[in-house]
Design an enzyme around this catalytic site. Structure first.
Site, PDB file in Angstrom:
ATOM      1  N   HIS A  41      80.952  29.616  52.562  1.00 43.40           N
ATOM      2  CA  HIS A  41      79.503  29.830  52.703  1.00 43.40           C
ATOM      3  C   HIS A  41      78.732  28.892  51.772  1.00 43.40           C
ATOM      4  CE1 HIS A  41      75.900  32.549  53.306  1.00 43.40           C
ATOM      5  NE2 HIS A  41      75.571  31.965  52.168  1.00 43.40           N
ATOM      6  N   GLU A  42      79.063  28.934  50.489  1.00 41.43           N
ATOM      7  CA  GLU A  42      78.315  28.127  49.520  1.00 41.43           C
ATOM      8  C   GLU A  42      78.583  26.635  49.697  1.00 41.43           C
ATOM      9  OE1 GLU A  42      76.006  29.521  48.197  1.00 41.43           O
ATOM     10  OE2 GLU A  42      76.608  31.636  48.186  1.00 41.43           O
ATOM     11  N   HIS A  63      76.212  25.370  52.301  1.00 42.76           N
ATOM     12  CA  HIS A  63      74.928  25.006  51.692  1.00 42.76           C
ATOM     13  C   HIS A  63      75.029  23.646  50.999  1.00 42.76           C
ATOM     14  CE1 HIS A  63      72.727  28.654  52.371  1.00 42.76           C
ATOM     15  NE2 HIS A  63      73.514  29.415  51.625  1.00 42.76           N
ATOM     16  N   HIS A 105      75.202  20.660  53.314  1.00 45.98           N
ATOM     17  CA  HIS A 105      73.869  20.517  53.897  1.00 45.98           C
ATOM     18  C   HIS A 105      72.959  19.765  52.916  1.00 45.98           C
ATOM     19  CE1 HIS A 105      70.340  22.791  56.084  1.00 45.98           C
ATOM     20  NE2 HIS A 105      70.265  21.494  56.225  1.00 45.98           N
TER      21      HIS A 105
END
Length: 605
Positions: A390-391, A394, A397
């Site tokens: 998940h992190e 980020h 991105h």
């Protein structure tokens, strides 16, 4: 009885810490950089009253803004990351305060920018573009400012609002100190009488224990402390709501929701439509709650029974090295370029891995321009593996937007922020289900998917509904007391979980431990992002390279277009209810598969 000791920061191996010195070699270097950055202030004010002077003048002002943005980025990330390493360290709290004050000074000095840009007529604006063709780079930013004309005040009024920025941040600062530094919880006790430390980092792992005595003890421990501070928590949240309303009113928005979403170019209908779509989809949620109660074999399903896997005898534990290997395999459909960035992050100090005394709770990715910084509190659970991907979603991105876009368009808006992270989670789940042959493990994973879905789409929408209702209470002049907030929160839990759930009185205090209520309408984007991620991950797995190309284009987009347009380019239309409806349909299908799989497990097939 022996409790597991949480290490001091100094005792954590360097390989498990993020590379903070990639920002500044020392605190003294940071202080020197802050002192030098103060030189920006007179350079900014030198442009006051001159933005319409010529195209070259306006262009040089925007280039100065880029220069300030880059300098400020390193300053704020160093101070905040240091503070999060140990929230008790007064020196780093002071550094955060210093850089926050400096940000307010910069905003105050530049308060003339928006009023002056708004005062330029369309014809004059065309003249400025013609005089300095390079100014075209900033046209989108200029248009974004000019479209909000009715919400911008005079030069002097904007300066006052900018000066109030540090004061407006106080509720979040107070909450963070209370929640992360001051609150201490009694140890939980298991069925054998052994003690287990309760912290923000250990709470969910304790809730996942098969020992129901331990779960209830940890649940009671946590909420007994929040209960002691319920009035302080309510006053702090009330202050947050009032400052949001103040700024919304001053800027002539009809509500705090309009004010928050306007900045990200997201129509308020998307927020309200999400809540409506989820309300129409309570049936699968109630069905899931009934299934969980049945599979756990309990007479009453309590809130502390929500996180424990419903499959006995499967406990998936991972070292951090194993978690990284799984991440690389799961995200292989995104292509070798993406995987190389993952390896870069794993090998070069992007991640602060383990919990230490005083460390900020939870997890996040901070997209510094030198490279992203990921805070984890890794305990080796399956959830922690999902948190890692998940992190890193980020982070990549941020990395791609920072590398691809000019400085003015690198920072993507929060509406799209959760898409990249939850797309990674969806791909991880698809991978784990594809390589699991053991039916019991498969059931365990399906249970995890169902919990992930419940926790993201339903739970975050419930948070969003609570946040909206609390803001509307404040707008109506009603008191957001602890009693009022608790009553409203408990009622929402009853509505979202349905008749098979025993909604314990303690859960009415859960709002007090959710930091995102200080982020100004952030949580709904977890839900919309999850729905978008389900759609995108399925397209990537179904179509391969064309979908990956579109998706990487989205990740590289920064804020070069509005978020709805960026997502359409990746293949999903969030202005439509279809992504949410398709996601809840998948949830219902997975419940059916869970029932079938568990029947097979119990029959010994």
């Amino acid at each position: 009885m022996e409790t597991k000791k949480i290490p001091a920061r100094a005792d954590v191996p360097e390989k498990d810490k993020w590379a903070i010195h990639d920002l500044f070699a020392s605190d003294d270097d940071w202080r020197a950089a802050l002192a030098k950055a103060k030189e920006f202030l007179p350079r900014i004010t030198a442009y006051r009253g001159r933005l319409a002077e010529s195209g070259e003048t306006l262009l040089s002002f925007f280039r100065l803004d880029d220069e300030i943005s880059l300098a400020f980025d390193a300053l704020v990330h160093y101070a905040q990351r240091r503070s999060d390493e140990d929230t008790r360290a007064a020196a780093y709290q002071e550094m955060v305060s210093q850089v926050t004050r400096f940000a307010v000074e910069i905003q105050s000095a530049a308060a003339f920018e928006t009023p002056e840009l708004l005062a330029i007529s369309d014809a004059e604006m065309d003249r400025l573009y013609a005089e300095a063709p390079a100014l075209e780079l900033y046209r989108l930013n200029i248009d974004r400012i000019r479209r909000r004309r009715e919400h911008v005040l005079s030069d002097k009024e904007e300066a006052i609002l900018a000066a109030a920025g540090e004061m407006a941040a106080s509720p979040d600062d107070i909450y963070s100190m209370l929640n992360d530094a001051d609150l201490k919880f009694p140890d939980a006790v298991d069925k054998d009488g052994s003690a287990h430390p309760v912290t923000h980092g250990t709470f969910i792992p304790l809730m996942q224990s098969y020992d129901r005595v331990l779960r209830k003890s940890a649940f009671d421990s946590l909420y007994s402390v929040y209960g002691q501070f319920r009035n302080t928590s309510a006053a702090t949240l009330s202050a947050q709501l009032k400052q949001l309303l103040f700024f919304a009113n001053v800027r002539k928005y009809p509500s705090t929701l309009d004010a928050a979403l306007d900045g990200n170019e997201v129509p308020t209908e998307i927020y309200r439509n999400l809540i409506d779509a989820v309300h129409r989809s309570f049936a699968p949620m109630y069905r899931y709650v009934a299934l969980r109660k049945k599979l756990l074999g309990v007479d009453e399903l309590h809130m502390y029974d929500l996180y424990v896997p419903v499959v006995d005898g499967v406990e998936m534990k991972f070292t951090f090295e194993e978690a990284k290997e799984i991440a690389l395999k799961a995200l292989a459909p995104l292509g070798e370029d993406y995987l190389n960035l993952l390896r870069e992050g794993f090998d070069n100090g992007w991640i602060d891995v383990y919990e230490n005394e005083g460390k900020r709770s939870g997890a996040y990715s901070a997209g510094a321009r030198v490279h992203p910084y990921v805070l984890l509190n890794f305990h080796g659970t399956l959830d922690d593996v999902f948190t890692l991907v998940h992190e890193m979603g980020h982070s990549i991105h941020s990395y791609l937007s920072n590398k691809t876009q000019p400085t003015a368009y690198q920072d993507y808006v929060i509406f799209v922020a959760e898409v990249a992270s939850t797309c990674n989670e969806a791909l991880l789940m698809e991978y784990l289900l594809s390589v699991t042959t053991d039916k019991k493990e498969r059931a365990y994973l399906i249970n995890h998917f169902l919990e992930q879905f419940r926790g993201t789409l339903y739970r975050q929408t419930m948070f969003a509904e609570f946040e909206l209702a609390a803001n509307e209470m404040t707008q109506r002049g009603e008191g957001t007391t602890a009693e009022a907030l608790c009553a409203m929160y408990k009622k929402l839990n009853e509505q979202y979980f349905g008749p098979e759930m025993n909604v314990d009185e303690e859960i009415s205090l859960e709002w007090a431990r959710i930091p995102h209520f200080y982020y100004d309408y952030y949580v709904y984007q977890y839900a919309t992002g999850y729905a978008a991620a389900i759609a995108l991950s399925r397209r990537i797995l179904r179509e391969g390279e064309p979908a990956v190309k579109d998706y990487l284009g989205f990740l590289s987009g920064g804020c070069s277009a509005d978020p709805i347009t960026l997502l359409r380019g990746a293949g999903v239309d969030m202005a439509s209810p279809k992504p949410v409806e398709d996601a809840t349909k998948l949830f219902d299908e997975m419940i059916s598969e869970m029932e079938k799989t568990m029947l097979s497990v119990k029959s010994g097939e």
